[in-house]
Design a protein around this motif. Sequence first.
Motif, PDB file in Angstrom:
ATOM      1  N   TRP A 372    -108.916 -65.672   4.818  1.00 35.31           N
ATOM      2  CA  TRP A 372    -107.679 -66.230   5.383  1.00 35.31           C
ATOM      3  C   TRP A 372    -107.624 -67.405   4.597  1.00 35.31           C
ATOM      4  O   TRP A 372    -108.736 -68.292   4.345  1.00 35.31           O
ATOM      5  CB  TRP A 372    -107.684 -66.510   6.740  1.00 35.31           C
ATOM      6  N   LEU A 373    -106.378 -67.704   4.056  1.00 32.99           N
ATOM      7  CA  LEU A 373    -106.167 -69.161   3.084  1.00 32.99           C
ATOM      8  C   LEU A 373    -106.260 -70.230   3.946  1.00 32.99           C
ATOM      9  O   LEU A 373    -105.662 -70.430   4.967  1.00 32.99           O
ATOM     10  CB  LEU A 373    -105.003 -69.039   2.325  1.00 32.99           C
ATOM     11  N   PRO A 374    -106.660 -71.412   3.474  1.00 31.47           N
ATOM     12  CA  PRO A 374    -106.952 -72.571   4.438  1.00 31.47           C
ATOM     13  C   PRO A 374    -105.414 -73.311   4.502  1.00 31.47           C
ATOM     14  O   PRO A 374    -105.216 -73.479   5.559  1.00 31.47           O
ATOM     15  CB  PRO A 374    -107.935 -73.473   3.675  1.00 31.47           C
ATOM     16  N   SER A 375    -104.563 -73.512   3.370  1.00 25.35           N
ATOM     17  CA  SER A 375    -103.403 -74.173   3.623  1.00 25.35           C
ATOM     18  C   SER A 375    -102.655 -74.197   2.248  1.00 25.35           C
ATOM     19  O   SER A 375    -103.108 -73.429   1.384  1.00 25.35           O
ATOM     20  CB  SER A 375    -103.773 -75.730   3.797  1.00 25.35           C
ATOM     21  N   GLU A 376    -101.575 -74.932   2.109  1.00 27.16           N
ATOM     22  CA  GLU A 376    -101.162 -74.769   0.619  1.00 27.16           C
ATOM     23  C   GLU A 376    -101.877 -75.100  -0.325  1.00 27.16           C
ATOM     24  O   GLU A 376    -101.571 -75.231  -1.576  1.00 27.16           O
ATOM     25  CB  GLU A 376     -99.709 -75.715   0.805  1.00 27.16           C
ATOM     26  N   THR A 377    -103.022 -76.105   0.052  1.00 24.49           N
ATOM     27  CA  THR A 377    -103.823 -76.520  -1.166  1.00 24.49           C
ATOM     28  C   THR A 377    -104.686 -75.547  -2.149  1.00 24.49           C
ATOM     29  O   THR A 377    -105.116 -75.759  -3.107  1.00 24.49           O
ATOM     30  CB  THR A 377    -104.984 -77.809  -0.575  1.00 24.49           C
ATOM     31  N   TYR A 378    -104.526 -74.245  -1.408  1.00 21.41           N
ATOM     32  CA  TYR A 378    -105.407 -73.277  -2.124  1.00 21.41           C
ATOM     33  C   TYR A 378    -104.721 -72.792  -3.366  1.00 21.41           C
ATOM     34  O   TYR A 378    -103.576 -72.732  -3.437  1.00 21.41           O
ATOM     35  CB  TYR A 378    -105.338 -71.878  -1.098  1.00 21.41           C
ATOM     36  N   SER A 379    -105.422 -72.504  -4.383  1.00 21.15           N
ATOM     37  CA  SER A 379    -104.971 -72.015  -5.625  1.00 21.15           C
ATOM     38  C   SER A 379    -105.773 -70.842  -6.201  1.00 21.15           C
ATOM     39  O   SER A 379    -107.147 -70.724  -5.988  1.00 21.15           O
ATOM     40  CB  SER A 379    -105.302 -73.212  -6.711  1.00 21.15           C
ATOM     41  N   GLN A 380    -105.010 -69.895  -6.787  1.00 18.08           N
ATOM     42  CA  GLN A 380    -105.790 -68.614  -6.963  1.00 18.08           C
ATOM     43  C   GLN A 380    -107.088 -69.024  -8.312  1.00 18.08           C
ATOM     44  O   GLN A 380    -107.864 -68.522  -8.172  1.00 18.08           O
ATOM     45  CB  GLN A 380    -104.831 -67.526  -7.574  1.00 18.08           C
ATOM     46  N   ASN A 381    -106.406 -69.954  -9.233  1.00 20.03           N
ATOM     47  CA  ASN A 381    -107.118 -70.298 -10.179  1.00 20.03           C
ATOM     48  C   ASN A 381    -108.434 -70.913  -9.583  1.00 20.03           C
ATOM     49  O   ASN A 381    -109.378 -70.764 -10.363  1.00 20.03           O
ATOM     50  CB  ASN A 381    -106.415 -71.573 -10.919  1.00 20.03           C
ATOM     51  N   ASP A 382    -108.463 -71.653  -8.543  1.00 22.00           N
ATOM     52  CA  ASP A 382    -109.684 -71.886  -7.896  1.00 22.00           C
ATOM     53  C   ASP A 382    -110.573 -70.825  -7.540  1.00 22.00           C
ATOM     54  O   ASP A 382    -111.834 -71.163  -8.059  1.00 22.00           O
ATOM     55  CB  ASP A 382    -109.405 -72.889  -6.721  1.00 22.00           C
ATOM     56  N   PHE A 383    -109.945 -69.987  -7.164  1.00 20.02           N
ATOM     57  CA  PHE A 383    -110.890 -68.568  -6.708  1.00 20.02           C
ATOM     58  C   PHE A 383    -111.541 -67.981  -7.993  1.00 20.02           C
ATOM     59  O   PHE A 383    -112.505 -67.664  -8.087  1.00 20.02           O
ATOM     60  CB  PHE A 383    -110.188 -67.821  -5.910  1.00 20.02           C
ATOM     61  N   TYR A 384    -110.691 -67.949  -8.946  1.00 16.90           N
ATOM     62  CA  TYR A 384    -110.863 -67.504 -10.234  1.00 16.90           C
ATOM     63  C   TYR A 384    -112.075 -68.008 -10.791  1.00 16.90           C
ATOM     64  O   TYR A 384    -113.249 -67.590 -11.308  1.00 16.90           O
ATOM     65  CB  TYR A 384    -109.939 -67.250 -11.567  1.00 16.90           C
ATOM     66  N   ASP A 385    -112.290 -69.426 -10.881  1.00 20.43           N
ATOM     67  CA  ASP A 385    -113.026 -70.223 -11.452  1.00 20.43           C
ATOM     68  C   ASP A 385    -114.384 -70.175 -10.696  1.00 20.43           C
ATOM     69  O   ASP A 385    -115.555 -70.140 -11.371  1.00 20.43           O
ATOM     70  CB  ASP A 385    -112.617 -71.544 -11.510  1.00 20.43           C
ATOM     71  N   LEU A 386    -114.367 -70.068  -9.486  1.00 18.48           N
ATOM     72  CA  LEU A 386    -115.509 -69.829  -8.479  1.00 18.48           C
ATOM     73  C   LEU A 386    -116.252 -68.480  -8.927  1.00 18.48           C
ATOM     74  O   LEU A 386    -117.538 -68.526  -8.991  1.00 18.48           O
ATOM     75  CB  LEU A 386    -115.231 -69.913  -7.237  1.00 18.48           C
ATOM     76  N   VAL A 387    -115.282 -67.512  -8.873  1.00 19.02           N
ATOM     77  CA  VAL A 387    -116.065 -66.017  -9.452  1.00 19.02           C
ATOM     78  C   VAL A 387    -116.816 -66.250 -10.676  1.00 19.02           C
ATOM     79  O   VAL A 387    -117.776 -65.818 -11.089  1.00 19.02           O
ATOM     80  CB  VAL A 387    -115.047 -65.205  -9.350  1.00 19.02           C
ATOM     81  N   ARG A 388    -116.020 -66.766 -11.751  1.00 18.25           N
ATOM     82  CA  ARG A 388    -116.445 -66.951 -13.056  1.00 18.25           C
ATOM     83  C   ARG A 388    -117.819 -67.842 -13.114  1.00 18.25           C
ATOM     84  O   ARG A 388    -118.840 -67.518 -13.893  1.00 18.25           O
ATOM     85  CB  ARG A 388    -115.713 -67.928 -14.060  1.00 18.25           C
ATOM     86  N   THR A 389    -117.883 -68.992 -12.245  1.00 17.46           N
ATOM     87  CA  THR A 389    -118.935 -69.918 -12.195  1.00 17.46           C
ATOM     88  C   THR A 389    -120.236 -68.885 -11.800  1.00 17.46           C
ATOM     89  O   THR A 389    -121.305 -68.973 -12.226  1.00 17.46           O
ATOM     90  CB  THR A 389    -118.637 -71.031 -11.281  1.00 17.46           C
ATOM     91  N   ILE A 390    -120.025 -68.190 -10.679  1.00 19.18           N
ATOM     92  CA  ILE A 390    -121.171 -67.481 -10.059  1.00 19.18           C
ATOM     93  C   ILE A 390    -121.495 -66.292 -10.864  1.00 19.18           C
ATOM     94  O   ILE A 390    -122.653 -66.058 -10.830  1.00 19.18           O
ATOM     95  CB  ILE A 390    -120.832 -67.161  -8.526  1.00 19.18           C
TER      96      ILE A 390
END
Length: 453
Positions: A372-390
């Motif tokens: 579930w997304l937290p709020s309007e502050t969520y960005s798909q780019n944030d998730f993509y970067d997290l996946v790349r980082t890990i």
Amino acid sequence: MAMLWKFMRVAKYSKTALSSKVKVRGIPTHSRHSSSKSVPSDFAASSPCSNTLELLGKSYPQDDYSNVTEKILSKVGRNLHNRKHHPLWLIKEQVKEHFYKHYLGRRGTPLFSVYDGLSPVVTVQQNFDSLLIPQNHASRRKEDNYYLNRDHMLRAHTSAHQWDLIHSGLDAFLAVGDVYRRDTIDNTHYPVFHQMEGVRLFSCHELFSSIKDGEGLQLFEQGHRTAHKQECHTMEAVRLVEFNLKQVLTKLMTHIFGDGLQVRWVDCYFPFTHPSFEMEINFQGEWMEVLGCGVMEQQLVNSAGAQDKIGWAFGLGLERLAMILYDIPDIRLFWSEDERFLKQFIGPHIWQKIKFQPLSRYPPLINDISFWLPSETYSQNDFYDLVRTIGGDLIEKVVLLDEFSHPKTKKVSHCYRIIYRHPERTLTQDEVHRIHQAIEESAVRELGVEGRF
């Protein structure tokens, strides 16, 4: 110059002291080449323990804009475009040789100078303000760039050096380097890639000297901006600059891909050129965009001190050209240290015809993740970067499978499919499970999502 704004993405996760000290000096080069060893990094993200970032021999205080990750910093200083016999080096050298051979100055020396060692760390002023990109332009967002702090960033395009090089007195140059953008995850997109920038300025005499009865023609006028020209340019000047630009690039692509190449031009929009175009080539029956170009904004040229000249600029992606020319299927392969990949590009000369022979196609492992997304502050780019980082280069592709809005709570859920595949070996279920679990835990901790694992 080939900043295609709609493809830009950025995010924020780094969890250890970010300290890469690979040294690169920004110097003009013609035949000098260098490469640097990579800084190793794990798939696990970690948290910052220092307020200062050390990079390329300089210190940068971190602030609320700092979002560059350790995984990205491990790429800084690799300089694949300067690594001899690397496919990106081959493409760079082919373009250089073409320009050196076909465009000569009055003394018979190369007209274009080449800069392939400029630091990838630039100021926000260089990356945006010098190119007349508005303060409220979407391309400036933290979600679209890697910022060291509010004033410094990893360049998002080689255009960041245009103003400085023109201001130094250059009329014709090529600038080559690694650029950094947040992006989607698939076989053609990577957060670090390589661009070549080209700029050519013309005086009134240079532009009109070959035109019959061209003595009375002028570069500038007081007119109106239209879809075809800037308000300060005469139509004659724009048409000649545009013709020269398209002729130069068509010859370049034909030289690289061979005679019979089909080329078409598509109108587009870049903030710092007008009019602007994308070049598409027909390769094996498919039209593919390979570069962006246009007539330079005169305000940019004037501010750099070349008020009496008009010019063009282009930007091309080296990975895109290499993938087409050598039939390389996955952009991650450019970062491979596997000798089975690298040895394929060693030859007696840079023009040797090479067709990439695929390494064994290792099977993919597929895992889905829902939250579930937290709020309007969520960005798909944030998730993509997290996946790349890990996950690093073990991640072949990430696809948004489903987006669901709860009818009562109005909460939104995303389901992503993550495809894991190592380009050089078979992955085990255990190691993928550990990585996937780290992604789940980090998404909850860093993004504030509510897991549906």
